[in-house]
Motif scaffolding. Sequence first.
Motif, PDB file in Angstrom:
ATOM      1  N   THR A   1       0.829  -1.200   0.000  1.00 37.02           N
ATOM      2  CA  THR A   1       0.000   0.000   0.000  1.00 37.02           C
ATOM      3  C   THR A   1       0.867   1.254   0.000  1.00 37.02           C
ATOM      4  OG1 THR A   1      -1.599  -1.228   1.325  1.00 37.02           O
ATOM      5  CG2 THR A   1      -1.929   1.125   1.154  1.00 37.02           C
ATOM      6  N   LEU A   2       1.959   1.211   0.761  1.00 37.53           N
ATOM      7  CA  LEU A   2       2.893   2.337   0.790  1.00 37.53           C
ATOM      8  C   LEU A   2       3.504   2.563  -0.587  1.00 37.53           C
ATOM      9  CD1 LEU A   2       4.427   4.418   2.577  1.00 37.53           C
ATOM     10  CD2 LEU A   2       6.155   2.655   2.927  1.00 37.53           C
ATOM     11  N   ALA A   3       3.832   1.479  -1.281  1.00 35.54           N
ATOM     12  CA  ALA A   3       4.442   1.607  -2.608  1.00 35.54           C
ATOM     13  C   ALA A   3       3.493   2.268  -3.606  1.00 35.54           C
ATOM     14  CB  ALA A   3       4.858   0.227  -3.120  1.00 35.54           C
ATOM     15  N   GLN A   4       2.189   2.083  -3.403  1.00 38.11           N
ATOM     16  CA  GLN A   4       1.227   2.734  -4.289  1.00 38.11           C
ATOM     17  C   GLN A   4       1.233   4.245  -4.127  1.00 38.11           C
ATOM     18  OE1 GLN A   4      -2.643   0.731  -3.630  1.00 38.11           O
ATOM     19  NE2 GLN A   4      -2.547   0.291  -5.814  1.00 38.11           N
ATOM     20  N   ARG A   5       1.522   4.712  -2.920  1.00 37.46           N
ATOM     21  CA  ARG A   5       1.461   6.142  -2.644  1.00 37.46           C
ATOM     22  C   ARG A   5       2.806   6.836  -2.809  1.00 37.46           C
ATOM     23  NH1 ARG A   5      -2.224   9.136   0.169  1.00 37.46           N
ATOM     24  NH2 ARG A   5      -4.271   8.212   0.346  1.00 37.46           N
ATOM     25  N   VAL A   6       3.878   6.117  -2.573  1.00 39.55           N
ATOM     26  CA  VAL A   6       5.208   6.729  -2.580  1.00 39.55           C
ATOM     27  C   VAL A   6       5.930   6.322  -3.865  1.00 39.55           C
ATOM     28  CG1 VAL A   6       7.405   6.943  -1.370  1.00 39.55           C
ATOM     29  CG2 VAL A   6       5.279   6.707  -0.067  1.00 39.55           C
ATOM     30  N   ARG A   7       5.997   7.239  -4.815  1.00 41.82           N
ATOM     31  CA  ARG A   7       6.719   6.996  -6.063  1.00 41.82           C
ATOM     32  C   ARG A   7       8.163   7.490  -5.975  1.00 41.82           C
ATOM     33  NH1 ARG A   7       3.358   3.325  -8.245  1.00 41.82           N
ATOM     34  NH2 ARG A   7       1.208   4.123  -8.334  1.00 41.82           N
TER      35      ARG A   7
END
Length: 661
Positions: A465-471
Amino acid sequence: MIAELGHFSLILALLTAFTLATMPFIGALRRDPRWMALAPSAAAGLFVFHLLAFACLTWAFVVNDFSVLYVATNSNALLPLHYRFGAVWGAHEGSLLLWSLILSAWTLAVAVRSRSLPGEVSARVLSVLGFIAVGFLCFMLFTSNPFARLMPPAITGRDLNPLLQDIGLIVHPPILYMGYVGLAVPFAFAVAALAEGRVDAAWLRWTRPWTTVAWTFLTLGIAGGSWWAYYELGWGGWWFWDPVENASFIPWLVATALIHSLAVSEQRDAFKAWTVLLAIFGFSLSLLGTFIVRSGVLVSVHAFATDPARGVFVLAFLGLVVGTALALYAWRAGQIAGGDHFALCSRETLLLANNVLLTTAAATVLLGTLYPLLMEGLGLGQISVGRPYFDRTFVPLMVPLALLLGTGMLARWKRDTPVRIARLLAVALAAALAGALTAAVLANSIAAALGAGLAIWIVCSTVRTLAQRVRRPRDLLRLPRGWAGMSLAHLGFAVSLAGICFVSVLEAERIERLAPGDSVTVAGYEFRFKGVRDVTGPNYRALRGEIDVFRNGQRMAQLTPEKRTYLSQTQPMTEAAIDPGFTRDLYVALGEPLGDGAWSVRLHYKPFVRWIWLGAVLMALGGICAASDRRYRRRTVDPGDPDPLLAVVATSRSVPSGETT
């Protein structure tokens, strides 16, 4: 006259609470701003009078005023000063004063932070809190006066319960009560909204940070109580499913469901009925816990009162509070809109299942806690409900809850597809299965495999989920605090879950007869018993054992468990010795002397036990982070504001149904 000053302060607090409970509420009904304006001043006065009374009782302990019955019963001239301070809330009357003081502090905080709320809302909320304060002040003044005099005064006090002569007593109860009593705030907002007949987005936004802060304190309080029981009681466990432990755990489960329900109600305008009922039952279960602790219906190291007459008062007050709130809900139920529709595969559905599991778990624990009391009260005999019941009923509910926790963060609002969710969670599922298989091989235990798999599942899904928000790395600084707090709390739950499963399966325990020079090996650690010697404390005498711990021939630690006999008591008390570590604890407690210098010694190897409390700390940090979200520090706008632009801002939904928030 310090005791009389404290007593008089409580009387003034009762009069102030009655004023707060009545006049602002009437002013809201009459739309009279002058009467409603009394609420903040009354809230401030209520806190000041409580603080003065608490200071008077504290002073009585500090100067050893044994003409005060409560002081003479719970202190002693030899008691160290810091324990005298903690003894202020070490028994029924003082703990009730602490409860009431914390309630007045919450009331003042609401008064200060509610200046941006519509006047009628603020007046109703503060009046509900004032009504609760009236109930507890009446309970205190008429049945549990902490300033009652003892004539003639005692020469020296009876002393504080030796189990409570610990730093945990100074820290644990105030933190736990902050959570317990803090649930009164969302309860007050719910009752105020029902009284007004308006359960809308503004009410939800006002309620959410207060609920999160109360949940945070309750999390820390329960974890602190578990830690205290672990190192102080000498039996080596961290949770006993004691009725008083359950009395704080049940509201925590309901408050956890309330936080998730508030998220759905705020984002999607759904689950409003759930949210209102959970707010009511959260505080109602806190009052029920008060009844269990103070009614005298059970015997526990955590219980305070032994007078059933006090329990009748609490039970009557509980019935009045819950009955009134539920009657209001029944009256307004038709006006609580159901919100937008959502598909079977959606974040709303997963959060609904989450709430069902949490409330079912709370009901399960409640049944196991109250059933023996009901059986005994009905004259049907005495039965015991212990760990086997909870292992078979509560634990199975946590498995699907952990699975939902990992899935719900990635699902979209309103509508999603199983294929999309499965694609996003494929790596997390593979990692969880690999971890479970590894744990099963190494520990030869299904429970260890299940715990490892679920913990890895939660961690990996949170990272996904973090990877979806943090590019980009700088995106970390732009994460909303509410989202970051949620993620941190979920990671904390995973850490606690892993600690619980590993210590339950892998711990080793031996009870051995050891004479000076004897040694025994537990889980690869060699314990060498050197003997015992006499030591003297400020108000006790003790026999202190000395045990050296070796691993692979290298000395790792020296443990010094004690058997203490307090000067005002005759029963010896056990003080365990612990060598702490990040991945394991070594725990030793002295049993009984067996003659010829030999002792019965309890030896424990506890792997990953500290992860239980580390996870709780992470959950609490997540709660603090979420409560500090800037959305809750903005000026609150009334959806009924005549400015149409402000009204649109207050009621709009800025998040598209397909975006993850």
